[in-house]
Design a protein around this motif. Structure first.
Motif, PDB file in Angstrom:
ATOM      1  N   LYS A   1      -4.555  -6.202   9.072  1.00 32.06           N
ATOM      2  CA  LYS A   1      -5.079  -7.179   8.129  1.00 32.06           C
ATOM      3  C   LYS A   1      -5.653  -6.447   6.912  1.00 32.06           C
ATOM      4  O   LYS A   1      -6.371  -5.455   7.066  1.00 32.06           O
ATOM      5  CB  LYS A   1      -6.177  -7.992   8.817  1.00 32.06           C
ATOM      6  CG  LYS A   1      -6.656  -9.160   8.030  1.00 32.06           C
ATOM      7  CD  LYS A   1      -7.634  -9.972   8.848  1.00 32.06           C
ATOM      8  CE  LYS A   1      -8.118 -11.152   8.037  1.00 32.06           C
ATOM      9  NZ  LYS A   1      -9.100 -11.930   8.781  1.00 32.06           N
ATOM     10  N   PRO A   2      -5.325  -6.906   5.683  1.00 33.53           N
ATOM     11  CA  PRO A   2      -5.851  -6.212   4.494  1.00 33.53           C
ATOM     12  C   PRO A   2      -7.368  -6.368   4.402  1.00 33.53           C
ATOM     13  O   PRO A   2      -7.929  -7.405   4.759  1.00 33.53           O
ATOM     14  CB  PRO A   2      -5.144  -6.887   3.325  1.00 33.53           C
ATOM     15  CG  PRO A   2      -4.653  -8.190   3.854  1.00 33.53           C
ATOM     16  CD  PRO A   2      -4.476  -8.029   5.331  1.00 33.53           C
TER      17      PRO A   2
ATOM     18  N   GLU B   1      -8.766  -4.644  -0.709  1.00 32.66           N
ATOM     19  CA  GLU B   1      -7.342  -4.796  -1.021  1.00 32.66           C
ATOM     20  C   GLU B   1      -7.025  -6.208  -1.513  1.00 32.66           C
ATOM     21  O   GLU B   1      -6.201  -6.380  -2.424  1.00 32.66           O
ATOM     22  CB  GLU B   1      -6.503  -4.446   0.204  1.00 32.66           C
ATOM     23  CG  GLU B   1      -6.552  -2.978   0.542  1.00 32.66           C
ATOM     24  CD  GLU B   1      -5.907  -2.648   1.872  1.00 32.66           C
ATOM     25  OE1 GLU B   1      -5.444  -1.518   2.018  1.00 32.66           O
ATOM     26  OE2 GLU B   1      -5.876  -3.529   2.767  1.00 32.66           O
ATOM     27  N   VAL B   2      -7.678  -7.193  -0.945  1.00 32.68           N
ATOM     28  CA  VAL B   2      -7.468  -8.576  -1.403  1.00 32.68           C
ATOM     29  C   VAL B   2      -7.993  -8.742  -2.833  1.00 32.68           C
ATOM     30  O   VAL B   2      -7.321  -9.327  -3.690  1.00 32.68           O
ATOM     31  CB  VAL B   2      -8.148  -9.570  -0.438  1.00 32.68           C
ATOM     32  CG1 VAL B   2      -8.155 -10.973  -1.007  1.00 32.68           C
ATOM     33  CG2 VAL B   2      -7.463  -9.539   0.918  1.00 32.68           C
TER      34      VAL B   2
ATOM     35  N   TRP C   1      -5.991  -9.701  -6.388  1.00 32.17           N
ATOM     36  CA  TRP C   1      -6.397 -10.733  -7.358  1.00 32.17           C
ATOM     37  C   TRP C   1      -6.620 -10.129  -8.739  1.00 32.17           C
ATOM     38  O   TRP C   1      -6.291 -10.744  -9.758  1.00 32.17           O
ATOM     39  CB  TRP C   1      -7.650 -11.461  -6.876  1.00 32.17           C
ATOM     40  CG  TRP C   1      -7.326 -12.483  -5.838  1.00 32.17           C
ATOM     41  CD1 TRP C   1      -7.538 -12.376  -4.497  1.00 32.17           C
ATOM     42  CD2 TRP C   1      -6.702 -13.743  -6.056  1.00 32.17           C
ATOM     43  NE1 TRP C   1      -7.083 -13.503  -3.861  1.00 32.17           N
ATOM     44  CE2 TRP C   1      -6.565 -14.364  -4.795  1.00 32.17           C
ATOM     45  CE3 TRP C   1      -6.243 -14.414  -7.177  1.00 32.17           C
ATOM     46  CZ2 TRP C   1      -5.994 -15.617  -4.637  1.00 32.17           C
ATOM     47  CZ3 TRP C   1      -5.671 -15.659  -7.019  1.00 32.17           C
ATOM     48  CH2 TRP C   1      -5.556 -16.252  -5.764  1.00 32.17           C
TER      49      TRP C   1
END
Length: 145
Positions: free
Chosen positions: A10-11, A15-16, A20
């Motif tokens: 899972k990032p 990273e998320v 964005w």
């Protein structure tokens, strides 16, 4: 039944947020592309920036930017590795254009600050992601004492 595909980690939040951030830069690149196309066809700047009225060095730079910015926008939006490279190339051309040939169009010091802020933010995000991955790699090792 076992899953036949590998489990993708899972990032992280960094990273998320980086994704964005790249998409926000992508939207601004698309806006810059629209501005350059509007200038080149005479829609903005009162028609003074039309392609046939520009000096040769501005023709080359403005045309290159009108092509590079949409390509950078696509690359940044898709989160592929060549997107930031194309953005750096476009930002460098635009910086040189406004620093060495400022007489044709109005100066844009805020734009140069914006490019610098995006570059610094990009480097900080990449450094944070690298640090997180190095920290995770140290935690996962099974042969550590």
């Amino acid at each position: 039944m076992l899953h036949d595909s590998a489990h993708v980690p899972k990032p992280s939040l960094t990273e998320v947020l980086f994704g964005w951030f790249l998409r926000l830069v992508s939207a601004s690149c698309f806006w810059f592309a629209l501005n350059y196309w509007a200038m080149l066809i005479g829609f903005s700047h009162g028609g003074a920036g039309r392609f046939d009225l520009l000096a040769p060095e501005w023709r080359a730079a403005a045309t290159a930017l009108a092509v590079l910015y949409p390509v950078a926008a696509i690359g940044l939006w898709l989160l592929v590795s060549w997107g930031p490279v194309i953005w750096v190339l476009a930002a460098a051309i635009e910086t040189v254009m406004y620093e060495f040939y400022p007489g044709m169009l109005d100066a844009r010091p805020l734009l140069l600050v914006l490019h610098g802020a995006v570059a610094v933010t990009f480097v900080l995000f990449r450094a944070a992601i690298l640090w997180q991955r190095l920290r995770q790699a140290r935690q996962v090792r099974v042969d550590s004492p």
